[in-house]
Design an enzyme around this catalytic site. Structure first.
Site, PDB file in Angstrom:
ATOM      1  N   THR A  74       0.846  -1.199   0.000  1.00 30.95           N
ATOM      2  CA  THR A  74       0.000   0.000   0.000  1.00 30.95           C
ATOM      3  C   THR A  74       0.882   1.250   0.000  1.00 30.95           C
ATOM      4  OG1 THR A  74      -1.485  -1.318   1.396  1.00 30.95           O
ATOM      5  CG2 THR A  74      -2.087   0.987   1.025  1.00 30.95           C
ATOM      6  N   GLY A  95       0.924   1.673   5.875  1.00 32.73           N
ATOM      7  CA  GLY A  95      -0.116   0.645   5.913  1.00 32.73           C
ATOM      8  C   GLY A  95      -0.111  -0.080   7.251  1.00 32.73           C
ATOM      9  N   GLY A 112       4.394  -4.844  10.452  1.00 31.93           N
ATOM     10  CA  GLY A 112       5.623  -5.613  10.374  1.00 31.93           C
ATOM     11  C   GLY A 112       5.546  -6.830   9.478  1.00 31.93           C
ATOM     12  N   GLU A 132       9.804   1.623  11.040  1.00 36.36           N
ATOM     13  CA  GLU A 132       8.479   2.259  10.956  1.00 36.36           C
ATOM     14  C   GLU A 132       8.126   2.898  12.295  1.00 36.36           C
ATOM     15  OE1 GLU A 132       6.476  -0.708   7.621  1.00 36.36           O
ATOM     16  OE2 GLU A 132       6.201  -1.143   9.727  1.00 36.36           O
ATOM     17  N   LYS A 166      -8.281  -5.130   6.442  1.00 31.63           N
ATOM     18  CA  LYS A 166      -7.355  -4.975   7.578  1.00 31.63           C
ATOM     19  C   LYS A 166      -8.063  -4.575   8.873  1.00 31.63           C
ATOM     20  CE  LYS A 166      -3.775  -5.534   4.800  1.00 31.63           C
ATOM     21  NZ  LYS A 166      -2.771  -4.535   4.546  1.00 31.63           N
TER      22      LYS A 166
HETATM   23  C1  5RP Z   1       5.605  -3.491   6.719  1.00 27.92           C
HETATM   24  C2  5RP Z   1       4.270  -3.138   7.265  1.00 27.92           C
HETATM   25  C3  5RP Z   1       3.184  -2.900   6.286  1.00 27.92           C
HETATM   26  O1  5RP Z   1       2.650  -1.642   6.494  1.00 27.92           O
HETATM   27  C4  5RP Z   1       2.126  -3.939   6.473  1.00 27.92           C
HETATM   28  O2  5RP Z   1       2.725  -5.217   6.373  1.00 27.92           O
HETATM   29  C5  5RP Z   1       1.019  -3.806   5.421  1.00 27.92           C
HETATM   30  O3  5RP Z   1       1.543  -4.111   4.165  1.00 27.92           O
HETATM   31  P1  5RP Z   1       0.667  -4.099   2.844  1.00 27.92           P
HETATM   32  O4  5RP Z   1       0.332  -2.679   2.551  1.00 27.92           O
HETATM   33  O5  5RP Z   1       1.576  -4.730   1.809  1.00 27.92           O
HETATM   34  O6  5RP Z   1      -0.558  -4.944   3.086  1.00 27.92           O
HETATM   35  O7  5RP Z   1       4.050  -3.014   8.446  1.00 27.92           O
HETATM   36  O8  5RP Z   1       6.511  -3.780   7.740  1.00 27.92           O
END
Ligand code: 5RP
Length: 229
Positions: free
Chosen positions: A37, A92, A105, A113, A131
């Site tokens: 994202t 995200g 993570g 982050e 989510k």
């Molecule tokens: C990376 C993260 C991402 O924000 C989380 O895994 C969501 O990822 P995506 O947008 O691919 O669903 O914490 O460490």
């Protein structure tokens, strides 16, 4: 017609870009998260790159994507030492609850982050509707661990009721391991975040509850909804 998950991610990324365009002072620095994202968000930033004073990246992958979009990347230490404002961090999440506490993570970037989020004034979380959860914990909780502490930390996490599994073959940008903790039902995210941080050898855990999101942009089939804390 229903949208694919990638279409929802692109829609929420563009909504976040519009939020940045409206709320980030011209020439200010933007914090940028990691994941698919966040990647859509970085691509969307191309249309407002001239408004940005630069960006702080939460991972090496994000740094490379920002550079590919000709967005200058600053070191976080420089931003803090020069007392530059970091008004907005966009990222995200793997799960987010009604209080805007998150599990993050899944992409392994949780520690950086968390550091960038700690410096930023506001955390804008960008998610597709899958989510959003009532209780955190279906997504295995990532915990970044110093390699020599792996077995000790795993044993302590098991005492908390989880089943830790080593993310095989994966080192973080900081050269550490990730334990993904399955089977936790996280009724009190702030308390569990603090408890896990106290285990010797833990660098950071993927609960973002003490510092949760301030604004959630959530993409569903009917459009992007805003949920403020
Ligand atoms: C990376 C993260 C991402 O924000 C989380 O895994 C969501 O990822 P995506 O947008 O691919 O669903 O914490 O460490």
């Amino acid at each position: 017609m229903s949208k694919t998950q990638d279409e929802l991610k692109r829609a929420v990324a563009e909504a976040a870009r519009d939020h940045v365009a409206e709320n980030l002072p011209a020439g200010a620095i933007l914090g940028v998260g990691t994941g698919s994202t966040a990647n859509f968000f970085i691509d969307a930033l191309a249309t407002i790159r001239d408004r940005l004073g630069g960006a702080v990246a939460s991972s090496e992958a994000t740094r490379a994507r920002l550079v590919a979009q000709a967005i200058p990347v600053l070191e976080l230490n420089e931003v803090v030492e020069r007392d530059l404002p970091l008004p907005i961090y966009v990222d995200g999440a793997d799960e987010i609850d009604a209080g805007l506490a998150m599990i993050k993570g899944g992409g392994g970037a949780l520690t950086r982050e968390k550091i960038v989020a700690a410096v930023a004034d506001t955390f804008v979380c960008v998610c597709d509707a899958s989510k959003r959860v009532a209780v955190l914990g279906s997504f295995p909780l990532p915990v970044e661990v110093i390699p020599m502490a792996r077995a000790h930390v795993a044993r302590e996490l098991a005492k908390l009721g989880g089943t830790p599994k080593l993310r095989a073959g994966d080192l973080t940008d900081n050269g550490n391991l990730i334990l993904d903790v399955h089977g936790l039902v996280i009724a009190d995210p702030v308390r569990l975040e603090v408890t896990i941080n106290q285990i010797a050898g833990v660098v950071a855990n993927g609960l973002f509850a003490q510092r949760g999101a301030d604004l959630l942009l959530l993409a569903g089939h009917a459009g992007v909804q805003r949920h403020a804390r």
